[in-house]
Enzyme design. Structure first.
Site, PDB file in Angstrom:
ATOM      1  N   SER A  53       0.841  -1.190   0.000  1.00 14.32           N
ATOM      2  CA  SER A  53       0.000   0.000   0.000  1.00 14.32           C
ATOM      3  C   SER A  53       0.881   1.246   0.000  1.00 14.32           C
ATOM      4  CB  SER A  53      -0.954  -0.034   1.205  1.00 14.32           C
ATOM      5  OG  SER A  53      -1.878   1.022   1.146  1.00 14.32           O
ATOM      6  N   ASP A 172      -5.210  -3.837  -3.212  1.00  9.14           N
ATOM      7  CA  ASP A 172      -4.284  -3.506  -2.124  1.00  9.14           C
ATOM      8  C   ASP A 172      -3.705  -4.783  -1.515  1.00  9.14           C
ATOM      9  OD1 ASP A 172      -2.924  -2.452   0.056  1.00  9.14           O
ATOM     10  OD2 ASP A 172      -4.480  -0.969   0.484  1.00  9.14           O
TER      11      ASP A 172
END
Length: 599
Positions: A53, A172
């Site tokens: 991320s 993600d």
């Protein structure tokens, strides 16, 4: 004995792993700046960097040698973009993702993929099977940016269609591995959330409850719950800057722990000397909070002008206290006599002084000193005036100005108030209203009454030491009823006396006589209100007595005598009738059976 090697030794190969953080990448940026300032060799000798991320973006910038200042500047712009909309980053009009993607295109060099290949490990989550995928091979700058964009993509938060990397859709990487490559034994883990990582916030060491989520062990605390909220929905910029300094300080603490570990090793050396120098500078600059004994030091250092001003402000309070505690009326001066006055009850709204009345129990307030110019400006305590006639007239005029004329006109059945002057008598003891003992009006302990008759005025003049009026002056009303020595009663609390029948001015008719009854507010407060609001009856009965029109016998012993014109001056002590509660009053006329039994 061989030298023991610890994880974090800059002379040995090691790895650095960045967890997912969202907007809390301020914390990781602070930790990176601390390593660059105090332990630059640790970043130079690291052979692997991992991230997921926003942590993957931090790792890519470190690998490419880009300063954190540029990243924080763009992050501030993204924060301002999010704050424009009510839904924040969930708004369809929010362009934060596009801004971050454009930033990577601008800041990364063209050969950045060469530096990142084999050194930068980006964690991704594959959409098809939900497996975690770590990418470390890149063929172009665009491919590197696409891998970073896939690692930061949160469904619904960043969009609805996941991006692609080499023909596969990814989201993600924090959904499958919040701390990527944590299984590396030489990895230095940096996490934004409080956990068991090397560099992370230390909230409360007494809480040992951990929960595992996204393949990561979180410490259960209110601070961690707040951080999870701030990661997706950013707070104010001031709070995010606090996260930056928190990451910087936590990295310094980690380096100090490494120094302590190497000092206990056989080498006996400090591997990060800059950290010790930095800590000594922080202590020398006094960034630590001052001791409690020195916190109130500025308040104690005051100039002499401030102390003199304090004394100057305290002197009026002392003067007001002295003037309030003085009890002798004859000693009062014109300057100090009119500063304060005793507040009268609500039913007796008559005050000779024009100054505002203050209760003795209320705190002292600053009152301007005014010199009296005449008898009507004198205080009610100082009753001695140079001119007795002028003093009484000033008191009557002041009472008329206070509004007593309207109150007395409604209570005296269309009688003029100019001929019935109210007289303010001395205050009574509060214990007298409770005991109900008979106290004469002329005594200092008697309650204050307003006698609406000239005899009451004459009695008050005798009490105040003033010469009585001429006996030839005709009285304006009948005398106060005398009950004789066998049935003396008196009021136990301040009240208003009621007038008896008198001749109307300008006519020869006489109004019917009414019994003079004085009522105490402690017995029935509603009766006093009714006395002033309602017009009195024309006959001799009151609302508190039962009417009996058939009975002609004068059963009541209370009678009013007509007042002759040459009525002498009343004595010093005058007794008035005390009226008990209406529920305790018996009827004037008794039934024939009851009267026969009593006889």
């Amino acid at each position: 004995m061989d030298e023991q090697v610890f994880k974090g030794d800059p002379d040995t190969p090691h790895s650095i792993s960045f967890s997912g953080s969202g907007f809390l990448s301020y914390y990781q940026a602070g930790a990176v700046d601390a390593l660059r300032d105090l332990a630059p060799r640790m970043l130079d000798t690291a052979h692997r960097f991992a991230g997921t991320s926003a942590g993957a973006v931090i790792a890519a910038l470190v690998v490419c040698g880009i300063e954190m200042e540029k990243y924080l500047r763009v992050l501030n712009m993204g924060l301002a973009e999010v704050k424009k909309f009510f839904l924040g980053p969930l708004s369809p009009s929010c362009k934060m993702v596009q801004m971050m993607r454009q930033f990577l295109y601008d800041v990364l060099p063209e050969d950045s993929y060469k530096f990142a290949t084999g050194k930068l490990h980006v964690s991704l989550t594959r959409v098809t099977d939900g497996e975690n995928v770590v990418v470390s091979e890149y063929r172009s700058k665009e491919e590197l940016i696409e891998a970073l964009y896939c690692s930061c993509f949160v469904p619904v938060y960043c969009g609805f269609i996941p991006p692609t990397y080499r023909g596969e859709r990814y989201i993600d990487g924090g959904f499958t591995s919040m701390q990527p490559c944590s299984f590396w034994t030489d990895s230095i883990t940096i996490s934004t959330f409080s956990s068991q990582q090397d560099i992370c916030p230390r909230d409360c060491p007494t809480i040992f409850h951990d929960f595992r989520m996204f393949n990561f062990s979180f410490q259960f605390s209110l601070e961690n719950i707040t951080r999870m909220t701030h990661a997706l929905f950013p707070p104010d910029l001031v709070i995010l800057q606090e996260y930056y300094y928190r990451g910087y300080n936590d990295a310094v603490s980690y380096l100090r722990r490494l120094n302590a570990a190497y000092l206990d090793s056989p080498s006996k050396r400090v591997i990060f000397p800059r950290v010790e120098v930095y800590c000594q500078i922080e202590v020398a600059l006094g960034h630590e909070p001052p001791p409690p004994s020195l916190q109130n030091l500025p308040a104690l250092r005051r100039s002499p002008a401030d102390s003199s001003q304090t004394h100057a402000q305290g002197s009026p309070k002392k003067d007001r206290k002295d003037s309030h505690s003085s009890a002798a009326p004859s000693v009062q001066t014109p300057e100090s006599g009119c500063k304060e006055s005793v507040e009268s009850p609500v039913s007796l709204r008559v005050s000779i002084s024009k100054q505002p009345s203050v209760s003795p129990l209320s705190p002292a307030q600053p009152v301007p000193v005014m010199r009296p110019t005449g008898p009507r400006d004198s205080c009610p305590i100082n009753v001695q005036t140079p001119n007795p006639e002028r003093g009484v007239k000033g008191a009557l005029d002041s009472a008329t100005e206070r509004g007593m004329k309207d109150a007395l006109a409604s209570a005296t059945d269309e009688q003029s108030t100019t001929t019935l002057p109210p007289v303010l008598l001395p205050a009574a003891d509060s214990r007298g209203s409770k005991t109900g003992s008979s106290v004469p009006i002329g005594s200092p302990e008697s309650p204050r009454l307003l006698l609406r008759s000239s005899q009451g005025a004459t009695a008050s003049r005798a009490t105040l030491g003033l010469p009585p009026l001429s006996p030839s002056t005709p009285p304006a009303g009948p005398p106060v009823e005398d009950l004789g020595p066998e049935r003396p009663t008196a009021t136990g609390s301040p009240a208003l006396s009621q007038l008896t029948g008198s001749a109307a001015p300008g006519t020869g008719k006489k109004a019917p006589h009414k019994p003079l009854l004085v009522e105490g507010p402690g017995e029935d407060s509603n009766t006093a209100k009714t006395m002033f609001k309602r017009k009195q009856k024309t006959n001799a009965t009151r609302e508190c007595f039962h009417r009996n029109a058939q009975s002609k016998k004068p059963a009541s012993k209370l009678k009013s005598a007509p007042c002759p014109l040459n009525f002498p001056v009343l004595p010093k002590r005058v007794w008035v009738t005390y009226k008990p509660h209406p529920s305790r009053i018996q009827d004037y006329s008794y039934p024939e059976g009851v009267s026969g039994q009593n006889s």
